[in-house]
Design an enzyme around this catalytic site. Structure first.
Site, mmCIF file in Angstrom:
data_model
loop_
_atom_site.group_PDB
_atom_site.id
_atom_site.type_symbol
_atom_site.label_atom_id
_atom_site.label_comp_id
_atom_site.label_asym_id
_atom_site.label_seq_id
_atom_site.Cartn_x
_atom_site.Cartn_y
_atom_site.Cartn_z
ATOM 1 N N SER A 19 0.905 -1.257 0.041
ATOM 2 C CA SER A 19 -0.066 -0.075 -0.089
ATOM 3 C C SER A 19 1.028 1.248 0.021
ATOM 4 C CB SER A 19 -1.069 -0.099 1.346
ATOM 5 O OG SER A 19 -0.218 -0.090 2.564
ATOM 6 N N GLU A 20 2.015 1.204 0.565
ATOM 7 C CA GLU A 20 2.755 2.325 0.623
ATOM 8 C C GLU A 20 3.377 2.475 -0.573
ATOM 9 O OE1 GLU A 20 4.417 0.452 4.738
ATOM 10 O OE2 GLU A 20 5.639 2.207 4.158
ATOM 11 N N SER A 71 1.992 -7.285 -15.390
ATOM 12 C CA SER A 71 1.441 -6.941 -14.188
ATOM 13 C C SER A 71 0.183 -6.201 -14.254
ATOM 14 C CB SER A 71 2.332 -6.123 -13.137
ATOM 15 O OG SER A 71 2.642 -4.842 -14.001
ATOM 16 N N LYS A 119 -7.437 -11.864 -5.144
ATOM 17 C CA LYS A 119 -6.124 -11.722 -5.581
ATOM 18 C C LYS A 119 -5.253 -12.359 -4.528
ATOM 19 C CE LYS A 119 -2.982 -7.871 -6.373
ATOM 20 N NZ LYS A 119 -1.989 -8.358 -5.435
ATOM 21 N N LYS A 170 -6.975 -3.366 -4.008
ATOM 22 C CA LYS A 170 -6.241 -3.761 -2.883
ATOM 23 C C LYS A 170 -6.944 -3.250 -1.714
ATOM 24 C CE LYS A 170 -1.957 -4.642 -3.162
ATOM 25 N NZ LYS A 170 -0.386 -4.769 -2.838
ATOM 26 N N CYS A 187 22.738 18.742 2.815
ATOM 27 C CA CYS A 187 23.982 18.954 3.109
ATOM 28 C C CYS A 187 24.698 19.389 1.813
ATOM 29 C CB CYS A 187 24.648 17.403 3.635
ATOM 30 S SG CYS A 187 26.464 17.657 3.829
ATOM 31 N N CYS A 201 31.474 14.635 1.894
ATOM 32 C CA CYS A 201 30.479 14.065 2.865
ATOM 33 C C CYS A 201 30.117 12.597 2.463
ATOM 34 C CB CYS A 201 28.910 14.798 2.776
ATOM 35 S SG CYS A 201 27.731 13.876 3.866
#
Length: 662
Positions: A32-33, A79, A121, A312, A421, A427
């Site tokens: 979901s994220e 997909s 699903k 979903k 930065c 760095c």
């Protein structure tokens, strides 16, 4: 800058998540994220017109592991597009019905009334089975949609998968390998370490080189698609499911037909209620158009079929406490916060971390140290913080926004909702990530110079800039842990080999903000030499396709920065020889190529790019419209299909001769 910067961040992070999810079976965030971030990227790309070459929206899927034998699917395994809400499902249903109505108004041969097929699903690993002569001859993962990994021995340990079927035609059958929840529970009673969830357990078992491990996990499989069938006579999903059942494939005993959104919505609610009662992990619903002729007319995007969509379920919410926040520095200097949480069990997984996007995310959600927060996840590792339980909670502390870099202690600056930065030259996290980009395959292509190796070189050899890579000596490497004669020599050889580089690759290697592979190629074609590019004017740059005002300004500022310019001069002094591009004519316009088998002199991507740059279309499947099939060793069924259709065939050497004579 903010939107372009956000696009770049989303592309980088989504590609990282996709690599861990599809390739390593080590997911970092919940589905979901991922979907929320992916949808944000799609919207930003539409809004700005900027689509980076490595954007996941260009992709079908993930990368292929090298530990398994490769196999090309007979047809692409697409997909599915995803709907995050019922309103998005409604829009898809309405658009599909409208398409059919418009088609029927303008054609004599009508399409039937739209009927939708609704099914569970399942959350496991896609398996693609090849049968020939009635026998199972190959089983693969989905891989990147075109090439999968051979897992025949592993799949044969699943008792529900038939080794022999009635029909003797060549076919590919698609299904989902799953670990029943009861099997997961029983396994964990007798094994250590315990498996965390059924999805990863199934994927890990099927991707394990030892079939004994697969068998031990007592997997199951459900089938739902005929991906390829020789002399295919099937006309509907309903006929396809009957065909699967008649040939002994296990079907999940739930299938519903709908003709309207209201009916689809009712079945979504029904499956949602059933999901906690069944023995298989499910995370949503798949909705498909039943009629295959209608599917053909609806067609595909470059990633999804337009005739199907996945909905979903919203994941459950849990609460925990924010204990600390750590700040990490990326390649561009962006400093990103990560919340460290009081451990909470969510779906058999102990969750300890959550990524906070930026300062605005912290402020908008009112997150503070010791705040009780809502978190949500599906079946993956890193959750999303939804917000605080009580904004007026008293025993909390404000999260301190750093003023100095946690690594190099340079003073940070804020640009919009992000902090950066500025110390790009020394760095350490920035330098390592910039070096990784510089050495990557589509940049300088320094094989063996991984992030882990670079961290060692920076620490032990005190490397402080990219150009110092070219000063590393074999004797220095052999003094490091893990570096013996052969490994040291291989890395030195790779570094030396990288000194001869195409202009487009060198431009990409420099890491100019907002410049991906495609734009690097266009710049190389436009300016012909690196010296010309360094003197490029804003007015010239904005005339190039896909380069707008913001990107043009970035290029001009990059080459006029004194520190960067000195660094480039130092790099060139190490013996870098840049190969300027030849004028490329689109000599292969309107020709379609298909690649199959193992290539010797090219990677598949390299040859695809070469042909595309000459104007050709490179397709993933053979049809009567294919002009040439280029084949290498272990060429699969695409070669057979090409012969059957009378498509012209070329070996790699024959292709090279063909291109030389253009």
């Amino acid at each position: 800058m903010e939107k372009q910067d956000r696009i770049k961040y989303l592309v980088d992070i989504l590609n990282k998540y996709a690599y861990h999810y599809y390739t390593l079976d080590d997911p970092l965030i919940a589905d979901s994220e991922y979907d929320v971030l992916y949808d944000e990227l799609v919207n930003l790309e539409k809004e700005t017109g900027i689509v980076l070459p490595n954007s996941p929206t260009n992709r079908i899927g993930g990368e292929v592991l090298s530990g398994f034998e490769k196999h090309e699917h007979l047809n692409t395994l697409y997909s599915l597009g995803k709907a995050q809400s019922k309103e998005e499902v409604r829009n898809w249903v309405d658009k599909t019905i409208e398409f059919v109505q418009n088609y029927n108004e303008n054609h004599v041969n009508k399409l039937p009334k739209v009927e939708f097929y609704v099914e569970f699903k399942f959350d496991g690993l896609t398996v693609n089975l090849t049968y020939d002569g009635g026998y199972l001859v190959m089983a693969t993962t989905r891989g990147n949609g075109t090439i999968g990994e051979v897992i025949t021995s592993q799949v044969k340990t699943i008792n529900s998968i038939p080794l022999k079927i009635k029909d003797t035609r060549l076919m590919e059958i698609q299904g989902e390998g799953v670990m029943p929840l009861s099997s997961l529970e029983n396994y964990n009673k007798t094994h250590e370490p315990k498996l965390k969830n059924a999805r990863n357990a199934a994927a890990g078992a099927l991707r394990n080189l030892d079939p004994a491990v697969t068998r031990e996990r007592n997997l199951d499989a459900y089938f739902y698609n005929v991906n390829y069938l020789q002399d295919n006579e099937l006309e509907t999903q309903e006929e396809m499911i009957k065909f699967l059942g008649d040939n002994y494939f296990k079907l999940y005993p739930y299938e519903k037909h709908a003709t309207s959104f209201e009916e689809v919505s009712k079945f979504i609610d029904e499956i949602f209620e059933l999901r906690n009662e069944i023995d298989v992990l499910t995370d949503g619903v798949v909705i498909k158009v039943n009629d295959f002729k209608t599917r053909e007319k609806l067609g595909y995007t470059n990633k999804f079929p337009r005739w199907a969509i996945a909905y979903k379920f919203e994941p459950e919410r849990f609460t925990t406490i924010v204990k600390e926040v750590e700040w990490n520095v990326g390649r561009t200097g962006k400093v990103t916060p990560t919340a460290l949480l009081e451990p909470v069990e969510i779906g058999n997984v102990t969750v300890k971390r959550a990524t906070l996007n930026n300062i605005d995310d912290i402020e908008r959600k009112q997150v503070r140290l010791n705040s009780e927060v809502f978190v949500r996840r599906s079946n993956d590792v890193i959750p999303e913080i939804m917000g605080v339980v009580n904004p007026d909670q008293e025993d909390t502390e404000e999260i301190e926004i750093p003023h100095y870099c946690p690594y190099c202690h340079s003073e940070l600056f804020r640009d919009g909702v992000h902090i950066f930065c500025p110390n790009s030259m020394s760095c350490t996290p920035q330098l390592v990530k910039r070096m990784v980009h510089f050495a990557s395959r589509n940049a300088m292509n320094i094989d063996g110079l991984s992030e882990k190796t670079l961290e060692v070189l920076l620490e032990k050899l005190n490397i402080k800039s990219i150009e110092e890579i070219y000063d590393v000596k074999k004797e220095q490497l052999m003094q490091l842990d893990g570096f013996k004669e052969k490994k040291s020599q291989n890395l030195i050889n790779a570094i030396e080999k990288s000194k001869n580089v195409d202009l487009a690759n060198f431009i990409f290697a420099l890491g100019i903000p907002e410049i991906g592979e495609k734009t690097s190629f266009e710049l190389a074609q436009k300016y012909k030499s690196f010296d010309n590019l360094r003197e490029a004017k804003f007015e010239e740059l904005i005339q190039i396709e896909d380069i707008g005002n913001v990107i043009a300004e970035e290029i001009v500022e990059f080459f006029h920065d004194e520190t960067i310019s000195n660094s480039i001069d130092s790099l060139l002094s190490k013996g870098i020889k840049i190969k300027n591009p030849e004028n490329i004519e689109k000599k292969l316009d309107n020709l379609t190529f298909v690649l199959t088998g193992s290539l010797v002199n090219y990677s598949r991507k390299e040859l695809t790019d070469k042909l595309s740059n000459l104007g050709a279309k490179v397709s993933s499947s053979v049809s009567k419209n294919t002009d040439y099939v280029v084949y290498g060793e272990k060429a699969g069924s695409k070669l057979t299909k090409a012969k059957d259709l009378g498509v012209k065939l070329m070996t790699e050497d024959e292709l090279n001769s063909f291109l030389d004579n253009l």
